[in-house]
Write a protein that holds these residues in place. Structure first.
Motif, PDB file in Angstrom:
ATOM      1  N   MET A  82       0.835  -1.183   0.000  1.00 56.14           N
ATOM      2  CA  MET A  82       0.000   0.000   0.000  1.00 56.14           C
ATOM      3  C   MET A  82       0.885   1.253   0.000  1.00 56.14           C
ATOM      4  N   LYS A  83       0.546   2.194  -0.894  1.00 57.79           N
ATOM      5  CA  LYS A  83       1.317   3.439  -0.979  1.00 57.79           C
ATOM      6  C   LYS A  83       0.786   4.420   0.051  1.00 57.79           C
ATOM      7  N   VAL A  84       1.685   5.182   0.628  1.00 56.39           N
ATOM      8  CA  VAL A  84       1.311   6.220   1.583  1.00 56.39           C
ATOM      9  C   VAL A  84       1.605   7.562   0.935  1.00 56.39           C
ATOM     10  N   LEU A  85       0.588   8.433   0.911  1.00 56.43           N
ATOM     11  CA  LEU A  85       0.770   9.779   0.361  1.00 56.43           C
ATOM     12  C   LEU A  85       1.169  10.711   1.490  1.00 56.43           C
ATOM     13  N   THR A  86       2.125  11.546   1.239  1.00 58.43           N
ATOM     14  CA  THR A  86       2.543  12.507   2.257  1.00 58.43           C
ATOM     15  C   THR A  86       2.339  13.921   1.725  1.00 58.43           C
ATOM     16  N   ILE A  87       2.024  14.812   2.633  1.00 54.89           N
ATOM     17  CA  ILE A  87       1.832  16.225   2.282  1.00 54.89           C
ATOM     18  C   ILE A  87       3.128  16.961   2.578  1.00 54.89           C
ATOM     19  N   ILE A  88       3.605  17.665   1.594  1.00 52.53           N
ATOM     20  CA  ILE A  88       4.835  18.432   1.754  1.00 52.53           C
ATOM     21  C   ILE A  88       4.468  19.836   2.223  1.00 52.53           C
ATOM     22  N   ASP A  89       5.164  20.334   3.238  1.00 51.69           N
ATOM     23  CA  ASP A  89       4.912  21.682   3.753  1.00 51.69           C
ATOM     24  C   ASP A  89       5.074  22.722   2.645  1.00 51.69           C
ATOM     25  N   ASN A  90       4.213  23.753   2.698  1.00 51.09           N
ATOM     26  CA  ASN A  90       4.252  24.879   1.764  1.00 51.09           C
ATOM     27  C   ASN A  90       3.968  24.476   0.318  1.00 51.09           C
ATOM     28  N   CYS A  91       3.332  23.381   0.113  1.00 52.26           N
ATOM     29  CA  CYS A  91       2.968  22.964  -1.241  1.00 52.26           C
ATOM     30  C   CYS A  91       1.501  23.330  -1.463  1.00 52.26           C
ATOM     31  N   TYR A  92       1.243  24.220  -2.360  1.00 48.95           N
ATOM     32  CA  TYR A  92      -0.126  24.640  -2.626  1.00 48.95           C
ATOM     33  C   TYR A  92      -0.252  25.068  -4.077  1.00 48.95           C
ATOM     34  N   MET A  93      -1.480  25.154  -4.516  1.00 55.09           N
ATOM     35  CA  MET A  93      -1.751  25.607  -5.881  1.00 55.09           C
ATOM     36  C   MET A  93      -1.743  27.137  -5.870  1.00 55.09           C
ATOM     37  N   ALA A  94      -0.978  27.730  -6.738  1.00 51.47           N
ATOM     38  CA  ALA A  94      -0.951  29.192  -6.837  1.00 51.47           C
ATOM     39  C   ALA A  94      -2.283  29.679  -7.384  1.00 51.47           C
ATOM     40  N   LYS A  95      -2.749  30.831  -6.914  1.00 53.19           N
ATOM     41  CA  LYS A  95      -4.029  31.377  -7.350  1.00 53.19           C
ATOM     42  C   LYS A  95      -3.859  32.848  -7.701  1.00 53.19           C
ATOM     43  N   ILE A  96      -4.745  33.305  -8.535  1.00 58.97           N
ATOM     44  CA  ILE A  96      -4.809  34.729  -8.836  1.00 58.97           C
ATOM     45  C   ILE A  96      -6.278  35.124  -8.731  1.00 58.97           C
TER      46      ILE A  96
END
Length: 80
Positions: A1-15
Motif C-alpha cells: 500500500m502506498k502512503v501519500l505525504t503532504i509536503i509543507d508549503n505545497c499549494y496551488m498558486a491562485k490569482i
C-alpha cells in the motif's frame, strides 16, 4: 500500500480578479408644476434643512439614452 505525504508549503498558486462593471443610463420623468417648485426648493436649499421629496422615488423614469457598459479589472496574486 502506498502512503501519500503532504509536503509543507505545497499549494496551488491562485490569482484573484476583482471586476467593476459600470452601466451608464440617462432616464427622465415628467414633473408637475407643484413638484417642480418643491424640487427647486430642495436643490437650492443651502442650509440642508429641506430633504429630497419622497415622491422622487415614486416617479416613473423612462430610459432616454444609454451607453454600453465599461469594465475595469484588477488582478492580485494570492499567496497563502
Amino acid at each position: 500500500m502506498k502512503v501519500l505525504t503532504i509536503i509543507d508549503n505545497c499549494y496551488m498558486a491562485k490569482i484573484e480578479r476583482f471586476i467593476t462593471l459600470t452601466t451608464w443610463e440617462w432616464r427622465e420623468a415628467e414633473l408637475t408644476e407643484e413638484q417642480l417648485v418643491e424640487y427647486k426648493a430642495y436643490q437650492n436649499d443651502e442650509t440642508g434643512e429641506i430633504e429630497e421629496p419622497e415622491w422622487v422615488d415614486e416617479l416613473e423614469f423612462e430610459l432616454v439614452r444609454d451607453k454600453c457598459p465599461a469594465d475595469e479589472y484588477e488582478d492580485e496574486l494570492i499567496e497563502d
